[in-house]
Design an enzyme around this catalytic site. Structure first.
Site, PDB file in Angstrom:
ATOM      1  N   ASP A 122       0.847  -1.187   0.000  1.00 56.13           N
ATOM      2  CA  ASP A 122       0.000   0.000   0.000  1.00 56.13           C
ATOM      3  C   ASP A 122       0.884   1.239   0.000  1.00 56.13           C
ATOM      4  OD1 ASP A 122      -2.280   1.842   0.436  1.00 56.13           O
ATOM      5  OD2 ASP A 122      -3.330   0.028   1.073  1.00 56.13           O
ATOM      6  N   ALA A 162      -5.419   0.908  -6.076  1.00 52.89           N
ATOM      7  CA  ALA A 162      -5.747   1.798  -7.193  1.00 52.89           C
ATOM      8  C   ALA A 162      -6.145   3.151  -6.634  1.00 52.89           C
ATOM      9  CB  ALA A 162      -6.906   1.230  -8.006  1.00 52.89           C
ATOM     10  N   CYS A 163      -6.162   4.146  -7.530  1.00 51.92           N
ATOM     11  CA  CYS A 163      -6.812   5.405  -7.175  1.00 51.92           C
ATOM     12  C   CYS A 163      -8.291   5.214  -7.466  1.00 51.92           C
ATOM     13  CB  CYS A 163      -6.260   6.558  -8.006  1.00 51.92           C
ATOM     14  SG  CYS A 163      -7.180   8.079  -7.716  1.00 51.92           S
ATOM     15  N   TYR A 168     -11.449   7.660 -14.095  1.00 54.92           N
ATOM     16  CA  TYR A 168     -11.341   6.477 -13.237  1.00 54.92           C
ATOM     17  C   TYR A 168     -12.018   5.283 -13.913  1.00 54.92           C
ATOM     18  CZ  TYR A 168     -12.707   3.147  -9.631  1.00 54.92           C
ATOM     19  OH  TYR A 168     -12.928   1.990  -8.931  1.00 54.92           O
ATOM     20  N   LYS A 215     -10.286   1.653 -15.521  1.00 57.01           N
ATOM     21  CA  LYS A 215     -10.744   0.308 -15.162  1.00 57.01           C
ATOM     22  C   LYS A 215     -11.258  -0.444 -16.399  1.00 57.01           C
ATOM     23  CE  LYS A 215     -10.094   0.203 -10.671  1.00 57.01           C
ATOM     24  NZ  LYS A 215      -9.178  -0.778 -10.076  1.00 57.01           N
ATOM     25  N   LYS A 219     -11.502   7.185   3.656  1.00 55.69           N
ATOM     26  CA  LYS A 219     -11.803   7.592   2.282  1.00 55.69           C
ATOM     27  C   LYS A 219     -12.377   8.999   2.167  1.00 55.69           C
ATOM     28  CE  LYS A 219     -13.345   4.728  -0.748  1.00 55.69           C
ATOM     29  NZ  LYS A 219     -14.153   3.745  -1.487  1.00 55.69           N
ATOM     30  N   HIS A 241     -21.238   8.489   6.063  1.00 55.83           N
ATOM     31  CA  HIS A 241     -21.466   9.920   6.307  1.00 55.83           C
ATOM     32  C   HIS A 241     -22.726  10.160   7.145  1.00 55.83           C
ATOM     33  CE1 HIS A 241     -18.114  11.278   3.964  1.00 55.83           C
ATOM     34  NE2 HIS A 241     -18.510  10.594   2.905  1.00 55.83           N
ATOM     35  N   TYR A 257     -22.895  11.562 -12.878  1.00 52.09           N
ATOM     36  CA  TYR A 257     -23.348  10.883 -11.666  1.00 52.09           C
ATOM     37  C   TYR A 257     -24.177   9.671 -12.071  1.00 52.09           C
ATOM     38  CZ  TYR A 257     -25.417  10.520  -6.977  1.00 52.09           C
ATOM     39  OH  TYR A 257     -25.810  10.098  -5.730  1.00 52.09           O
TER      40      TYR A 257
END
Length: 310
Positions: A31, A77-78, A140, A144, A178, A187, A272
């Site tokens: 990591d 990964a990011c 992103y 992938k 995160k 959250h 989104y």
């Protein structure tokens, strides 16, 4: 030895936990602990060694051996869907993954890796593991998708296991590092514990995602490794549930609070995923028949974990 890249991260550390639960402790975690808060994900786990991602990449590139490696779980990964540095994203998610894949192929080491439902982009149906359904909305998702395409070229000739998992909306323990990318459940719990009204975007009863509990994700990874099944598979529950359902489960646990609805941010419009629902046809055909937790079940378990010291 088993290698888990991203092993201090969210899904990686849960795979380490699942391995511990079946008696494996000879685990190398790879990591980047520049974000030192991630260490908490490993504190209660048993591993044999830790290596920085950059040092690991150098060793992979130079062909150094790590002893007898039983499997590589590549979760590193990011994972930020709001990161737009394409060079960084492609280096981190695509190039590094290719290097590690070839290292494993040369040694016939099973290679199980994290793909993403972000490969599907903004579709609202037919989340099927096939090129015609894939159109990522951000870099992103593109990184992938491109690696999945690369794997598809190699799979027919591969002499060892290659398995990719398209994670849908994963939530659960060990995601606290995160920040803004943590799940809605995380959250909402924080807001409720701070005495605030938990917040959802307006129209959240219409935003539906395939929310999958991270323990189920880890179970899928271990089953495919133990059964040697190759391919690219959706990793979701096959159900779309609303953000409202997540909030209802959080409120039910805390037995207090009411939702405050906030306007949908301009910057997320068009970028989104308003709806996701994994098609599990291929996963089930491969032989994975275990059930997946509902939002009500998974969020209740997660809330109990988050508030275990309260």
């Amino acid at each position: 030895m088993i290698i888990v890249t991203g092993g201090a991260g969210f899904i990686g550390s849960n795979i380490v936990k699942a391995l511990n639960d079946i008696g494996y402790t000879d685990i190398l975690v790879v990591d980047n602990l520049k974000d030192g808060t991630k260490f908490v994900n490993l504190v209660d786990l048993n591993i044999a060694d830790y290596m920085d991602k950059e040092d690991f990449q150098v060793q992979i590139m130079s062909g150094e051996e790590f002893g007898e490696v039983e499997a590589v779980f590549h979760e590193g990964a990011c994972s930020s869907t709001t990161e737009w540095d394409g060079k960084y994203m492609m280096d981190n998610n695509y190039q590094y993954s290719k290097e590690l894949l070839h290292y494993c192929l040369e040694r016939e080491i099973p290679f199980l890796y994290a793909s993403s439902a972000a490969t599907y982009g903004g579709r609202t149906s037919d989340f099927i593991e096939s090129r015609e359904y894939e159109k990522p909305l951000n870099v992103y998702g593109y990184s992938k998708f491109l690696f999945d395409e690369y794997v598809r070229q190699i799979l027919p000739e591969a002499n060892s296991q290659i398995t990719g998992f398209r994670y849908f909306n994963v939530y659960g323990p060990r995601e606290g590092h995160k920040g803004s990318m943590a799940s809605v459940a995380f959250h909402l719990n924080t807001q409720l514990n701070n005495g605030e009204s938990p917040k959802l975007f307006e129209g959240s009863e219409n935003f539906k995602r395939d929310f999958i509990y991270v323990g189920d994700v880890a179970a899928v990874n271990l089953w495919f490794w133990q059964n040697g099944v190759s391919g690219i598979f959706n990793c979701g529950t096959g159900r779309a549930e609303s953000f409202q359902a997540v909030a209802d489960a959080a409120l039910a646990f805390h037995k207090k609070g009411s939702i405050e609805y906030i306007p949908f941010p301009e910057k997320l419009k068009g970028r989104y995923q308003a709806f996701t629902q994994a098609d599990l046809t291929n996963l089930r055909a491969a032989g994975y028949d275990k059930p997946f937790k509902t939002v009500a079940e998974g969020v209740a378990e997660y809330m109990a974990w988050l508030n275990r010291d309260a």
